[in-house]
Design a protein around this motif. Structure first.
Motif, PDB file in Angstrom:
ATOM      1  N   PHE A 618       0.856  -1.176   0.000  1.00  0.00           N
ATOM      2  CA  PHE A 618       0.000   0.000   0.000  1.00  0.00           C
ATOM      3  C   PHE A 618       0.897   1.233   0.000  1.00  0.00           C
ATOM      4  N   ASP A 619       0.374   2.334  -0.535  1.00  0.00           N
ATOM      5  CA  ASP A 619       1.154   3.566  -0.633  1.00  0.00           C
ATOM      6  C   ASP A 619       0.411   4.683   0.106  1.00  0.00           C
ATOM      7  N   GLY A 620       0.671   4.786   1.420  1.00  0.00           N
ATOM      8  CA  GLY A 620       0.045   5.819   2.228  1.00  0.00           C
ATOM      9  C   GLY A 620      -1.453   5.658   2.361  1.00  0.00           C
ATOM     10  N   ASP A 621      -1.920   4.417   2.447  1.00  0.00           N
ATOM     11  CA  ASP A 621      -3.362   4.151   2.557  1.00  0.00           C
ATOM     12  C   ASP A 621      -3.899   4.670   3.893  1.00  0.00           C
ATOM     13  N   ALA A 622      -5.121   5.200   3.872  1.00  0.00           N
ATOM     14  CA  ALA A 622      -5.699   5.770   5.083  1.00  0.00           C
ATOM     15  C   ALA A 622      -5.884   4.738   6.181  1.00  0.00           C
ATOM     16  N   THR A 623      -6.093   3.483   5.801  1.00  0.00           N
ATOM     17  CA  THR A 623      -6.287   2.417   6.797  1.00  0.00           C
ATOM     18  C   THR A 623      -5.037   1.584   6.993  1.00  0.00           C
ATOM     19  N   TRP A 624      -4.369   1.224   5.917  1.00  0.00           N
ATOM     20  CA  TRP A 624      -3.283   0.252   5.992  1.00  0.00           C
ATOM     21  C   TRP A 624      -1.895   0.860   5.853  1.00  0.00           C
ATOM     22  N   GLY A 625      -1.810   2.164   5.718  1.00  0.00           N
ATOM     23  CA  GLY A 625      -0.507   2.817   5.672  1.00  0.00           C
ATOM     24  C   GLY A 625       0.340   2.322   4.515  1.00  0.00           C
ATOM     25  N   ASN A 626       1.550   1.840   4.835  1.00  0.00           N
ATOM     26  CA  ASN A 626       2.450   1.276   3.830  1.00  0.00           C
ATOM     27  C   ASN A 626       2.624  -0.227   4.019  1.00  0.00           C
ATOM     28  N   ASN A 627       1.601  -0.905   4.546  1.00  0.00           N
ATOM     29  CA  ASN A 627       1.662  -2.354   4.760  1.00  0.00           C
ATOM     30  C   ASN A 627       1.904  -3.085   3.445  1.00  0.00           C
ATOM     31  N   ARG A 628       2.467  -4.270   3.581  1.00  0.00           N
ATOM     32  CA  ARG A 628       2.628  -5.135   2.414  1.00  0.00           C
ATOM     33  C   ARG A 628       1.268  -5.685   1.983  1.00  0.00           C
ATOM     34  N   LEU A 629       1.105  -5.839   0.674  1.00  0.00           N
ATOM     35  CA  LEU A 629      -0.095  -6.491   0.163  1.00  0.00           C
ATOM     36  C   LEU A 629      -0.027  -7.984   0.471  1.00  0.00           C
ATOM     37  N   PRO A 630      -1.163  -8.616   0.752  1.00  0.00           N
ATOM     38  CA  PRO A 630      -1.159 -10.022   1.168  1.00  0.00           C
ATOM     39  C   PRO A 630      -1.081 -10.992   0.003  1.00  0.00           C
TER      40      PRO A 630
END
Length: 737
Positions: A618-630
């Motif tokens: 993710f790229d600065g997602d409001a919920t997931w921030g910069n988490n890795r995609l699953p």
């Protein structure tokens, strides 16, 4: 469709075995000890002229190339002197279907990551799944679910899907085989039916008018002009695996034909995972003249499969052969009958070649899961493509333009599954309509004799229209149109006659597929098309003892389509748009010969490796921030050391290694553990006559997880995982003449 194959499974299994035991010895041997053919880059004027007319065939010029160039590494330059005569070839070559050598020349004109995998790379194996055929292509991630079913992803396409596949455009002989909304099933892919398989990653698939993040995979059958007169094989192995296949081909004057039938069954590694299928693939061609040919295709299949279902991480690792008890209680299955008829016609007018054709697909899916899904698919379409290769003011210029139409309907009724795959009351009824019209063009202008500037674009008009026919729970009809425009620019540099450097910048777009809850409410028509801008550089080459294929890419994605499973409806998923995501990575293949002439003159040990690095976030997602995609590993590597003798004998170990855990959810709370598998194979194949192999997989009986479906937030109790297969042994025998 079931009437097409009455009793065919047992007939095919028995008849192929009898044919293998009774066929006379081969009447000729291909030159297995021939050297690697020389390579050269054609000058622009020579190439333009050679493209306009077929090359004469040379009797007895077939060669058996050194295998290291085939581990996902396409040859960097065309073979000098034109294509070699294939075993069983008769008369002039086909216009509608290029030979392997011709296709390898063509694919190298792409300024991006591509691969061509010849049948010599996958037919000496169980040839059960698409992983047997494409598992060594860097960047192609294939994660098995059970039996022949699995997830195929290129550069993160469709990586979160719990069932089916999307984000890649699949073709047979350049003709679409997905449904009109973009979904496709792997059961229709029979690796024993193809002469070669082409992989075009990302926007490099523009030559077909394809424009998805993952690109395109094109499965190409032999014709009667390049196929053996007769071929038969029998394969068997662990967990009740048995497959047989027979084929015949030939040419008489302007007419040629090729037909193959196969039947396979498997009890399955896991409980409640039996599968059996029968497939028929055929084509019939007629040459009106040296510059005009038409070809008809028939593809028919029947697949019956039990579904073991996903389980928790603990269950997958401690009791890998057990099925999900709810799946067993409901007797969940996936049963498909399909028939596809198509035509492709090729006309040549001097320096311009025109291909056009049409197709129709009928498919009946009987799919008891948590609901009993019963639907009929009716797809139809057509295509036209023109290729002009000529000199313009002394500069070579190659222009490809085309238009594709693919429309279809899915007539679906959903019933409650009251247990043991018994239809209950009607739960939903829809008519899903898809319309897709695309126009595309790609131009290669050679600014220097060895440097091509490539520009192109595709425009797509797509409509998704859902008509709700079950109104007791409200009207859930919806309609949405999409009109993305996707340009591309690239550069291709033939550094010398043995290697190339390339780069490109491209846009891609994907519209949503129909899923159980894609249009479950009027608001869900707000699902947007996924778009991406991809930057790519790379190099590929082929020398007598060294081959390589390396690509680096970054895709900046908007509205990535995630298929997220809900605990309330296991086995189904809801399509949602993520905000901004990034997919970037490395795709690298390498083949190196060493220890030459160790036991005999000109024998070799080859070290082959295919490595894929995937950094998807993710790229600065409001919920997931910069988490890795699953659902996708960061590192995946396959490597082997293979001894090859000029007599046709080969043997060696190989490993499949995932060295780092990956996540099963957007929240990055639950991981899939690393694993390493040890395999070994040996066999004999001189290119014709008798051949055979024995192959052991996961010899250390490692317990591991092969696939994870994606959710927003997972826990230890989440049933998201499919266990990988345990230790298995396969043997096979084949004859050709």
């Amino acid at each position: 469709m079931s009437r097409v194959f009455p009793g065919s499974r047992s007939i095919l299994l028995a008849s192929a075995a009898a044919l293998v035991l009774s066929t006379p010895p081969a009447i000729a041997q291909r030159g297995a000890d021939a050297p690697l053919p020389p390579v050269t880059v054609q000058a622009p004027d020579q190439a333009a002229r050679s493209a306009a007319r077929p090359r004469p065939r040379r009797a007895g010029s077939g060669t058996r190339a050194v295998r290291a160039s085939n581990r996902g590494v396409a040859a960097a330059t065309p073979v000098a002197g034109g294509p070699a005569t294939p075993q069983g070839a008769s008369g002039p070559p086909s216009l509608t279907v290029p030979t392997t050598a011709q296709a390898r020349q063509e694919i190298q004109r792409t300024p991006g990551a591509v691969a061509l995998v010849a049948d010599t790379e996958f037919k000496n194996s169980p040839a059960n799944t698409i992983k047997d055929a494409l598992g060594w292509v860097p960047g192609v991630l294939i994660q098995t679910r059970w039996g022949p079913d699995g997830r195929v992803s290129i550069r993160g396409s469709g990586l979160s899907r719990a069932y089916g596949n999307r984000g890649i455009n699949p073709y047979m002989d350049g003709i679409p085989i997905s449904t009109a909304d973009g979904l496709f099933d792997l059961f229709e892919i029979d690796p024993t039916a193809y002469r070669y398989i082409e992989v075009y990653k990302g926007a490099n698939a523009l030559r077909f008018g394809a424009n998805s993040l993952g690109g395109a995979i094109n499965f190409v059958m032999p014709t009667g002009r390049d196929a053996p007169e007769f071929e038969a094989r029998v394969d068997g192995g662990s967990f009740g695996y048995l497959k047989s296949a027979t084929s015949t081909g030939g040419a008489v004057g302007p007419f040629d034909w090729y037909m193959t039938m196969s039947a396979q069954r498997e009890d399955g590694y896991r409980e409640h995972s039996k599968t059996d299928s029968e497939r028929l693939n055929a084509n019939f061609g007629y040459q009106f003249s040296p510059d005009a040919e038409t070809r008809f295709y028939l593809n028919a299949g029947r697949w019956r499969s039990e579904i073991p279902g996903e389980v928790t991480k603990d269950a997958a690792l401690t009791s890998p052969r057990a099925a999900n008890p709810i799946w067993v209680q409901q007797d969940q299955q996936r049963n498909i009958d399909s028939v596809r008829v198509a035509n492709k016609t090729t006309l040549r007018f001097g320096e311009t070649t025109v291909d056009f054709g049409a197709f129709v697909l009928e498919r009946h899916v009987m799919h008891p899961i948590y609901q009993w899904l019963d639907f009929h698919v009716h797809d139809y379409g057509g295509f036209a493509r023109a290729t002009d290769d000529r000199l313009v003011d002394g500069f070579r210029n190659r222009l490809v333009t085309g238009v594709n139409i693919q429309n279809g309907t899915i007539d679906i009724n959903q019933y409650w599954n009251v247990g043991a795959a018994v239809k209950g009351p009607l739960a939903a009824s829809y008519l899903w309509k898809s319309q897709n019209v695309s126009a595309y063009g790609e131009n290669s202008f050679y600014v220097l004799p060895n440097v091509a500037l490539v520009t192109g674009a595709q425009f797509l008009h797509a409509v998704r229209d859902q008509q709700d026919r079950f109104l007791s729970n409200g009207d859930q009809s919806g309609r949405r149109s999409y009109n993305p425009l996707s340009p591309k620019i690239g550069l291709l540099w033939d550094v010398d006659p043995t290697w190339q450097v390339f780069g490109n910048i491209s846009r891609s777009a994907e519209v949503p597929t129909y899923d159980v809850t894609t249009f479950a409410s009027p608001a869900s028509t707000d699902i947007n098309a996924q778009t991406a801008t991809t930057y790519e550089i790379g190099t590929r080459g082929r020398r007598p003892d060294l081959t390589w294929d390396v690509a680096l890419y970054r895709a900046d994605i908007r509205n990535e389509l995630q298929c997220l499973t809900s605990p309330a409806t296991p086995g189904a998923c809801t399509i949602r748009n993520a905000d901004r995501t990034v997919h970037q990575g490395v795709e690298a293949g390498l083949g190196v010969a060493f220890l030459k002439s160790s036991f005999a003159q000109d024998d070799r040990f080859w070290f082959n490796v295919a490595y894929t690095y995937s950094d998807f976030r993710f790229d600065g997602d409001a919920t997931w921030g910069n988490n890795r995609l699953p659902a996708v590993p960061a590192h995946y590597l396959r490597a082997e050391v293979l001894y090859k003798h000029l007599s046709g004998f080969y043997a060696g170990p190989n490993v499949e290694w995932m060295p780092q855990a990956f996540f099963a959810d957007n929240a990055n709370t639950l991981t899939v553990d690393p694993y390493a598998l040890l395999n070994f194979k040996l066999g004999y194949d001189r290119g014709t006559g008798w051949s055979g192999y024995i192959e052991g997989r996961n010899l250390l009986d490692k317990r591991y997880i092969s696939t994870a479906i994606a959710v927003e937030t997972a826990s230890a109790a989440s049933a998201l995982f499919n266990p990988g297969m345990g230790r298995a042994i396969y043997v096979g025998m084949r004859t050709r003449w």
